[in-house]
Design a protein around this motif. Structure first.
Motif, PDB file in Angstrom:
ATOM      1  N   LYS A   3      51.543   1.786  18.935  1.00 17.20           N
ATOM      2  CA  LYS A   3      51.663   0.905  17.999  1.00 17.20           C
ATOM      3  C   LYS A   3      50.465   0.932  17.155  1.00 17.20           C
ATOM      4  O   LYS A   3      50.525   0.746  15.661  1.00 17.20           O
ATOM      5  CB  LYS A   3      52.163  -0.405  18.524  1.00 17.20           C
ATOM      6  CG  LYS A   3      52.426  -1.393  17.511  1.00 17.20           C
ATOM      7  CD  LYS A   3      53.235  -2.573  18.100  1.00 17.20           C
ATOM      8  CE  LYS A   3      53.608  -3.540  16.934  1.00 17.20           C
ATOM      9  NZ  LYS A   3      54.022  -5.024  17.661  1.00 17.20           N
ATOM     10  N   ASN A   4      49.293   0.746  17.814  1.00 18.54           N
ATOM     11  CA  ASN A   4      48.068   0.516  17.003  1.00 18.54           C
ATOM     12  C   ASN A   4      47.868   1.593  16.089  1.00 18.54           C
ATOM     13  O   ASN A   4      47.308   1.494  15.116  1.00 18.54           O
ATOM     14  CB  ASN A   4      46.943   0.283  17.992  1.00 18.54           C
ATOM     15  CG  ASN A   4      46.795  -0.891  18.557  1.00 18.54           C
ATOM     16  OD1 ASN A   4      47.713  -1.658  18.229  1.00 18.54           O
ATOM     17  ND2 ASN A   4      46.282  -1.067  19.836  1.00 18.54           N
ATOM     18  N   TRP A   5      48.118   3.037  16.457  1.00 22.13           N
ATOM     19  CA  TRP A   5      48.041   4.181  15.652  1.00 22.13           C
ATOM     20  C   TRP A   5      48.836   4.057  14.663  1.00 22.13           C
ATOM     21  O   TRP A   5      48.377   4.591  13.225  1.00 22.13           O
ATOM     22  CB  TRP A   5      48.089   5.433  16.534  1.00 22.13           C
ATOM     23  CG  TRP A   5      46.873   5.722  17.361  1.00 22.13           C
ATOM     24  CD1 TRP A   5      46.721   5.570  18.594  1.00 22.13           C
ATOM     25  CD2 TRP A   5      45.745   6.323  16.738  1.00 22.13           C
ATOM     26  NE1 TRP A   5      45.321   5.971  19.006  1.00 22.13           N
ATOM     27  CE2 TRP A   5      44.783   6.354  17.714  1.00 22.13           C
ATOM     28  CE3 TRP A   5      45.267   6.274  15.530  1.00 22.13           C
ATOM     29  CZ2 TRP A   5      43.360   6.840  17.912  1.00 22.13           C
ATOM     30  CZ3 TRP A   5      44.117   7.089  15.479  1.00 22.13           C
ATOM     31  CH2 TRP A   5      43.243   7.168  16.529  1.00 22.13           C
ATOM     32  N   VAL A   7      50.116   1.344  12.880  1.00 23.46           N
ATOM     33  CA  VAL A   7      49.756   0.456  11.875  1.00 23.46           C
ATOM     34  C   VAL A   7      48.406   0.989  11.317  1.00 23.46           C
ATOM     35  O   VAL A   7      48.332   0.826  10.180  1.00 23.46           O
ATOM     36  CB  VAL A   7      49.327  -0.976  13.000  1.00 23.46           C
ATOM     37  CG1 VAL A   7      48.703  -1.809  11.908  1.00 23.46           C
ATOM     38  CG2 VAL A   7      50.545  -1.516  13.412  1.00 23.46           C
ATOM     39  N   LEU A   8      47.320   1.609  11.984  1.00 19.34           N
ATOM     40  CA  LEU A   8      46.237   2.321  11.248  1.00 19.34           C
ATOM     41  C   LEU A   8      46.833   3.368  10.189  1.00 19.34           C
ATOM     42  O   LEU A   8      46.221   3.345   9.314  1.00 19.34           O
ATOM     43  CB  LEU A   8      45.373   2.558  12.522  1.00 19.34           C
ATOM     44  CG  LEU A   8      44.086   3.327  11.841  1.00 19.34           C
ATOM     45  CD1 LEU A   8      43.362   2.157  11.132  1.00 19.34           C
ATOM     46  CD2 LEU A   8      43.218   3.800  12.752  1.00 19.34           C
ATOM     47  N   LEU A   9      47.505   4.225  10.648  1.00 22.00           N
ATOM     48  CA  LEU A   9      48.183   5.241   9.880  1.00 22.00           C
ATOM     49  C   LEU A   9      48.602   4.577   8.635  1.00 22.00           C
ATOM     50  O   LEU A   9      48.134   5.133   7.409  1.00 22.00           O
ATOM     51  CB  LEU A   9      49.053   6.070  10.490  1.00 22.00           C
ATOM     52  CG  LEU A   9      49.550   7.333   9.711  1.00 22.00           C
ATOM     53  CD1 LEU A   9      48.559   8.051   9.201  1.00 22.00           C
ATOM     54  CD2 LEU A   9      50.745   8.158  10.683  1.00 22.00           C
ATOM     55  N   CYS A  10      49.655   3.663   8.671  1.00 17.32           N
ATOM     56  CA  CYS A  10      50.164   2.707   7.587  1.00 17.32           C
ATOM     57  C   CYS A  10      49.174   2.268   6.710  1.00 17.32           C
ATOM     58  O   CYS A  10      49.301   2.159   5.250  1.00 17.32           O
ATOM     59  CB  CYS A  10      51.126   1.831   8.058  1.00 17.32           C
ATOM     60  SG  CYS A  10      52.630   2.660   8.930  1.00 17.32           S
ATOM     61  N   ALA A  11      48.062   1.714   7.180  1.00 15.93           N
ATOM     62  CA  ALA A  11      47.159   0.944   6.433  1.00 15.93           C
ATOM     63  C   ALA A  11      46.444   2.010   5.652  1.00 15.93           C
ATOM     64  O   ALA A  11      46.042   1.834   4.487  1.00 15.93           O
ATOM     65  CB  ALA A  11      46.181   0.322   7.425  1.00 15.93           C
TER      66      ALA A  11
END
Length: 125
Positions: A3-5, A7-11
């Motif tokens: 989930k963190n990856w 979110v980071l990719l979307c940002a």
């Protein structure tokens, strides 16, 4: 962790899209890049076009303005709205061509020190 990856990719994708949008807006607006050759032509500074004039007026509220104009028979460089020049150029205005005398009577306004130096060098040479 997955989930963190995501979110980071979307940002990162949002940041890249925003940057692309800003760059495309700058390209679309067609804002001309002023060069020293835009200011000087055949040893006589050109009068600003209507677009340049509006650009100068828009920039005056945000930055410092230098005015090159006649002062006591020679050339003075004024900073913002000062009454006395902060620099005087010992070139007699009466020895200059009529077009230059008219420009100096009206005053040449610039906000960029490189453009200012180009104008000064033109009159000193």
């Amino acid at each position: 962790m997955k989930k963190n990856w995501i979110v980071l990719l979307c940002a990162v994708i949002v940041m890249i899209a925003g940057l692309a949008l800003v760059l495309s807006q700058n390209h679309i607006s067609g804002t001309p890049v002023a060069t020293s050759s835009d200011i000087l032509a055949n040893s006589t500074p050109k009068a600003p076009s209507s677009q340049e004039s509006s650009e100068i007026i828009a920039m005056t509220s945000k930055s410092n303005v230098y005015t090159v104009k006649e002062y006591e028979g020679h050339i003075g460089v004024f900073f913002n709205d000062e009454r006395k020049p902060y620099e005087e150029i010992q070139v007699e205005v009466s020895t200059l061509p009529e077009a230059d005398r008219k420009l100096l009577k009206d005053g040449i306004k610039v906000t960029d020190t490189d453009r200012l130096n180009s104008i000064i060098e033109d009159y000193e040479s």
